[in-house]
Design a protein around this motif. Structure first.
Motif, PDB file in Angstrom:
ATOM      1  N   PRO A   9       0.819  -1.224   0.000  1.00  0.00           N
ATOM      2  CA  PRO A   9       0.000   0.000   0.000  1.00  0.00           C
ATOM      3  C   PRO A   9       0.847   1.267   0.000  1.00  0.00           C
ATOM      4  O   PRO A   9       1.914   1.322   0.595  1.00  0.00           O
ATOM      5  N   THR A  10       0.369   2.272  -0.676  1.00  0.00           N
ATOM      6  CA  THR A  10       1.056   3.559  -0.715  1.00  0.00           C
ATOM      7  C   THR A  10       0.402   4.506   0.278  1.00  0.00           C
ATOM      8  O   THR A  10      -0.734   4.282   0.706  1.00  0.00           O
ATOM      9  N   ARG A  12      -1.793   7.379   1.847  1.00  0.00           N
ATOM     10  CA  ARG A  12      -3.115   7.840   1.414  1.00  0.00           C
ATOM     11  C   ARG A  12      -3.395   9.192   2.053  1.00  0.00           C
ATOM     12  O   ARG A  12      -3.355   9.337   3.273  1.00  0.00           O
ATOM     13  N   VAL A  23      -1.959  12.466   6.330  1.00  0.00           N
ATOM     14  CA  VAL A  23      -1.662  11.339   5.452  1.00  0.00           C
ATOM     15  C   VAL A  23      -1.550  10.070   6.290  1.00  0.00           C
ATOM     16  O   VAL A  23      -0.927  10.078   7.350  1.00  0.00           O
TER      17      VAL A  23
END
Length: 54
Positions: A9-10, A12, A23
């Motif tokens: 996952p990056t 968000r 974030v």
């Protein structure tokens, strides 16, 4: 020690304005919610707290 994940996952973005952002950043074993503020010349971390699980 917490490390940012290089795969998976990056980060968000939850909210973002010219003055700041919140974030969710995936890390080993979960995530953290990072609040950053723009001072006009640099970005500063204002708060780090446990984030939601991915």
């Amino acid at each position: 020690m917490l490390t940012a994940t290089s795969t998976g996952p990056t980060p968000r973005v939850l909210t973002a304005t010219p003055a700041g952002a919140v974030v969710v950043v995936p890390i080993t074993g979960g995530a953290v919610k990072v609040t950053v503020l723009h001072t006009g010349s640099i970005w500063l971390v204002d708060n780090v707290e446990p984030g939601p699980t991915p």
